[in-house]
Design an enzyme around this catalytic site. Structure first.
Site, PDB file in Angstrom:
ATOM      1  N   ASN A  23      52.788  34.396  36.627  1.00 15.54           N
ATOM      2  CA  ASN A  23      52.269  33.443  37.619  1.00 15.54           C
ATOM      3  C   ASN A  23      53.199  33.172  38.802  1.00 15.54           C
ATOM      4  O   ASN A  23      52.739  32.923  39.920  1.00 15.54           O
ATOM      5  CB  ASN A  23      51.973  32.098  36.933  1.00 15.54           C
ATOM      6  CG  ASN A  23      50.864  32.196  35.895  1.00 15.54           C
ATOM      7  OD1 ASN A  23      50.029  33.101  35.959  1.00 15.54           O
ATOM      8  ND2 ASN A  23      50.847  31.278  34.942  1.00 15.54           N
ATOM      9  N   HIS A  70      43.816  33.539  34.233  1.00 17.19           N
ATOM     10  CA  HIS A  70      45.127  33.113  33.723  1.00 17.19           C
ATOM     11  C   HIS A  70      45.058  31.754  33.026  1.00 17.19           C
ATOM     12  O   HIS A  70      45.883  31.455  32.164  1.00 17.19           O
ATOM     13  CB  HIS A  70      46.165  33.096  34.849  1.00 17.19           C
ATOM     14  CG  HIS A  70      46.647  34.464  35.225  1.00 17.19           C
ATOM     15  ND1 HIS A  70      47.874  34.706  35.784  1.00 17.19           N
ATOM     16  CD2 HIS A  70      46.052  35.676  35.113  1.00 17.19           C
ATOM     17  CE1 HIS A  70      48.024  36.011  35.993  1.00 17.19           C
ATOM     18  NE2 HIS A  70      46.919  36.621  35.610  1.00 17.19           N
ATOM     19  N   HIS A 108      39.612  43.722  40.006  1.00 11.62           N
ATOM     20  CA  HIS A 108      40.543  44.294  40.984  1.00 11.62           C
ATOM     21  C   HIS A 108      39.821  45.061  42.083  1.00 11.62           C
ATOM     22  O   HIS A 108      40.428  45.837  42.800  1.00 11.62           O
ATOM     23  CB  HIS A 108      41.583  45.171  40.276  1.00 11.62           C
ATOM     24  CG  HIS A 108      42.537  44.396  39.408  1.00 11.62           C
ATOM     25  ND1 HIS A 108      43.484  44.989  38.614  1.00 11.62           N
ATOM     26  CD2 HIS A 108      42.691  43.052  39.212  1.00 11.62           C
ATOM     27  CE1 HIS A 108      44.188  44.053  37.956  1.00 11.62           C
ATOM     28  NE2 HIS A 108      43.706  42.870  38.305  1.00 11.62           N
ATOM     29  N   ARG A 134      41.232  34.929  39.764  1.00 15.36           N
ATOM     30  CA  ARG A 134      42.390  35.208  38.896  1.00 15.36           C
ATOM     31  C   ARG A 134      42.903  33.945  38.208  1.00 15.36           C
ATOM     32  O   ARG A 134      43.345  33.985  37.052  1.00 15.36           O
ATOM     33  CB  ARG A 134      43.500  35.853  39.730  1.00 15.36           C
ATOM     34  CG  ARG A 134      44.697  36.297  38.900  1.00 15.36           C
ATOM     35  CD  ARG A 134      45.570  37.256  39.696  1.00 15.36           C
ATOM     36  NE  ARG A 134      46.685  37.762  38.912  1.00 15.36           N
ATOM     37  CZ  ARG A 134      47.960  37.520  39.205  1.00 15.36           C
ATOM     38  NH1 ARG A 134      48.275  36.769  40.250  1.00 15.36           N
ATOM     39  NH2 ARG A 134      48.911  38.028  38.452  1.00 15.36           N
TER      40      ARG A 134
HETATM   41  C1  HEM Z   1      43.681  44.012  32.286  1.00 14.24           C
HETATM   42  C2  HEM Z   1      44.797  43.366  32.476  1.00 14.24           C
HETATM   43  C3  HEM Z   1      45.231  42.877  33.834  1.00 14.24           C
HETATM   44  C4  HEM Z   1      46.426  43.129  34.407  1.00 14.24           C
HETATM   45  C5  HEM Z   1      47.583  43.910  33.797  1.00 14.24           C
HETATM   46  C6  HEM Z   1      46.398  42.509  35.703  1.00 14.24           C
HETATM   47  C7  HEM Z   1      47.457  42.524  36.591  1.00 14.24           C
HETATM   48  C8  HEM Z   1      47.410  42.038  37.876  1.00 14.24           C
HETATM   49  C9  HEM Z   1      48.503  42.090  38.805  1.00 14.24           C
HETATM   50  C10 HEM Z   1      49.880  42.643  38.495  1.00 14.24           C
HETATM   51  C11 HEM Z   1      48.073  41.559  39.971  1.00 14.24           C
HETATM   52  C12 HEM Z   1      48.893  41.370  41.252  1.00 14.24           C
HETATM   53  C13 HEM Z   1      49.725  40.098  41.141  1.00 14.24           C
HETATM   54  C14 HEM Z   1      50.750  39.949  42.226  1.00 14.24           C
HETATM   55  O1  HEM Z   1      50.864  40.806  43.088  1.00 14.24           O
HETATM   56  O2  HEM Z   1      51.476  38.944  42.226  1.00 14.24           O
HETATM   57  C15 HEM Z   1      46.705  41.167  39.788  1.00 14.24           C
HETATM   58  C16 HEM Z   1      45.904  40.616  40.741  1.00 14.24           C
HETATM   59  C17 HEM Z   1      44.607  40.200  40.529  1.00 14.24           C
HETATM   60  N1  HEM Z   1      43.947  40.172  39.315  1.00 14.24           N
HETATM   61 FE1  HEM Z   1      44.542  41.089  37.629  1.00 14.24          FE
HETATM   62  N2  HEM Z   1      45.184  41.921  35.898  1.00 14.24           N
HETATM   63  C18 HEM Z   1      44.438  42.101  34.771  1.00 14.24           C
HETATM   64  C19 HEM Z   1      43.173  41.607  34.537  1.00 14.24           C
HETATM   65  C20 HEM Z   1      42.481  40.809  35.414  1.00 14.24           C
HETATM   66  C21 HEM Z   1      41.276  40.078  35.091  1.00 14.24           C
HETATM   67  C22 HEM Z   1      40.629  40.031  33.713  1.00 14.24           C
HETATM   68  C23 HEM Z   1      40.882  39.440  36.222  1.00 14.24           C
HETATM   69  C24 HEM Z   1      39.694  38.542  36.439  1.00 14.24           C
HETATM   70  C25 HEM Z   1      38.568  38.649  35.794  1.00 14.24           C
HETATM   71  C26 HEM Z   1      41.835  39.787  37.255  1.00 14.24           C
HETATM   72  C27 HEM Z   1      41.757  39.393  38.562  1.00 14.24           C
HETATM   73  C28 HEM Z   1      42.711  39.657  39.520  1.00 14.24           C
HETATM   74  C29 HEM Z   1      42.525  39.382  40.926  1.00 14.24           C
HETATM   75  C30 HEM Z   1      41.250  38.888  41.558  1.00 14.24           C
HETATM   76  C31 HEM Z   1      43.728  39.705  41.561  1.00 14.24           C
HETATM   77  C32 HEM Z   1      44.078  39.516  43.043  1.00 14.24           C
HETATM   78  C33 HEM Z   1      44.555  38.094  43.249  1.00 14.24           C
HETATM   79  C34 HEM Z   1      44.925  37.728  44.671  1.00 14.24           C
HETATM   80  O3  HEM Z   1      44.785  38.535  45.585  1.00 14.24           O
HETATM   81  O4  HEM Z   1      45.370  36.579  44.847  1.00 14.24           O
HETATM   82  N3  HEM Z   1      42.803  40.587  36.719  1.00 14.24           N
HETATM   83  N4  HEM Z   1      46.321  41.457  38.494  1.00 14.24           N
END
Ligand code: HEM
Ligand code: NAG
Ligand code: NAG
Ligand code: NAG
Ligand code: NAG
Length: 336
Positions: free
Chosen positions: A109, A81, A209, A77
């Site tokens: 973030n 970002h 995800h 992630r």
């Molecule tokens: C399409 C739009 C996207 C939205 C709206 C989105 C939104 C989010 C949100 C809200 C979270 C949880 C954050 C939290 O609880 O603080 C998250 C986690 C995550 N996102 Fe996304 N995301 C998107 C695209 C992506 C992309 C493109 C990637 C990587 C290629 C990605 C990888 C991840 C990962 C791996 C997590 C888990 C992180 C952790 O457990 O530390 N996301 N995302």
């Protein structure tokens, strides 16, 4: 290039063969991203200056993920970002100082992105094998790739040669370029389009995800108010995410209910079953223009793996600093 072409042209006899060779050479040369300075990222960028960079990064990522599987998700992630704000330039890694505020406290973030200590660890190991050579931006790219691989996802070669920015942009990070989980489908598509990524790239990158976790505050409305959600899944999630009465905002739930720490295509199977955790997940399969991608990736793990790799390489190509632009930071948390 012109010299190579002349040699090829004069040493071959058939013009048909010549044409073929010219086409192949052009394809080889046009591969790779060209940045503003005209220089390209490439696989072999560090082959002379830091041949051990890949094994060094990998060993630290491997140890960090062995200690905590979620770290693989967090590193993946961070790369996303980083790339969506100013391009893949390590801007997200800069700490706030008295003279400027970086991106770490931006809305998408704050209390959310993590893994900075692991990045520091990687950087110090890399500095010890080849000081002053490898950028923090490239470290994020390599660490994201290794995380996916280590958690069971596809392997691929990354292009490197990015340099680090001297500044970060809190306002850009807050401007919505990283879309929020409350987004409509068209906002998701538009935000990725603005970074040169298609709707299909957006859907396949959302497949990230398949690993990692999210906080209650970001999915509470979905599990209490939305109707395109499996009832028993909603109830299960409600048990650890109380209604907004001040408690539980930071309680975590896995993004992939099926195989939470395995990088596979079950994210898409969950969407078919209305078990997407975030609004922005389920909106990808909600009688809209992206439904067919979800159906296809849910059935075809190989297509998901291939398209994910292509899209990750594309994301890693977003506006890199090359040539004499930017710098190679000594410490990922501050400009030199
Ligand atoms: C399409 C739009 C996207 C939205 C709206 C989105 C939104 C989010 C949100 C809200 C979270 C949880 C954050 C939290 O609880 O603080 C998250 C986690 C995550 N996102 Fe996304 N995301 C998107 C695209 C992506 C992309 C493109 C990637 C990587 C290629 C990605 C990888 C991840 C990962 C791996 C997590 C888990 C992180 C952790 O457990 O530390 N996301 N995302
Ligand atoms: C970031 O989170 C901290 C700790 O929860 C909070 O005190 C601060 O106000 C937040 N900053 C912003 C800009 O939202
Ligand atoms: C559900 O929606 C209502 C009306 O928009 C809102 O007031 C309420 O806070 C929402 N509930 C949750 C748990 O988000
Ligand atoms: C908050 O909401 C949860 C679930 O709805 C409930 O179990 C809990 O008692 C509430 N806490 C307070 C302080 O009201
Ligand atoms: C599409 O709409 C129909 C009719 O309202 C509904 O039964 C179906 O579950 C919806 N499909 C998706 C993918 O949301």
């Amino acid at each position: 290039m012109a010299g190579i072409l002349n040699n090829v042209l004069s040493s071959s006899s058939s013009s048909c063969v010549n044409l073929l060779i010219v086409i192949i050479l052009l394809l080889v040369v046009s591969e790779g991203s060209r940045s503003a300075s005209g220089q390209q990222l490439s696989r072999g960028y560090y082959s002379k200056t830091c041949p051990k960079v890949f094994s060094t990064v990998r060993s630290v990522v491997k140890a960090a993920v062995a200690k905590e599987k979620r770290m693989g998700a967090s590193l993946l992630r961070l790369h996303f970002h980083d790339c969506f704000v100013q391009g893949c330039d390590g801007s997200i890694l800069l700490d706030d100082t008295s003279s400027f505020t970086g991106e770490k406290t931006a809305l998408p973030n704050n209390n959310s992105v993590r893994g900075f200590n692991v990045v520091d660890d990687i950087k110090s190991k890399v500095e010890s094998v080849c000081p002053g050579v490898v950028s923090c931006a490239d470290i994020l790219t390599i660490a994201a790739r290794d995380s996916v691989d280590i958690l069971g996802g596809p392997k691929w070669d990354v292009k490197v040669g990015r340099r680090d920015s001297r500044r970060a942009s809190l306002s850009a990070a807050n401007s919505g370029v990283i879309p929020p989980p409350t987004s409509t489908l068209s906002n998701l598509i538009n935000r990725f389009q603005a970074r040169g990524l298609s709707a299909k790239d957006m859907v396949v990158l959302s497949g990230a995800h398949t690993i990692g976790q999210a906080r209650c505050t970001l999915f509470r409305n979905r599990i209490y108010n939305e109707t395109n959600i499996d009832t028993s899944f909603a109830r299960t999630r409600q048990a650890n995410c109380p209604r907004p009465n001040g408690s539980g905002d930071n309680n975590l739930a896995v993004l992939d209910v099926k195989t939470p720490t395995k990088f596979d295509n079950s994210y898409y199977k969950n969407l078919l079953n209305k078990k997407g955790l975030l609004h922005s997940d389920q909106i990808l399969y909600n009688n809209g223009s992206t439904d067919s991608f979800i159906e296809s990736y849910s059935k075809n793990p190989k297509a998901f793996a291939n398209d994910f790799v292509t899209a990750m390489i594309k994301m890693g190509d977003i506006s890199p600093l090359t040539g004499s632009n930017g710098e190679i930071r000594k410490n990922c948390r501050r400009a030199n």
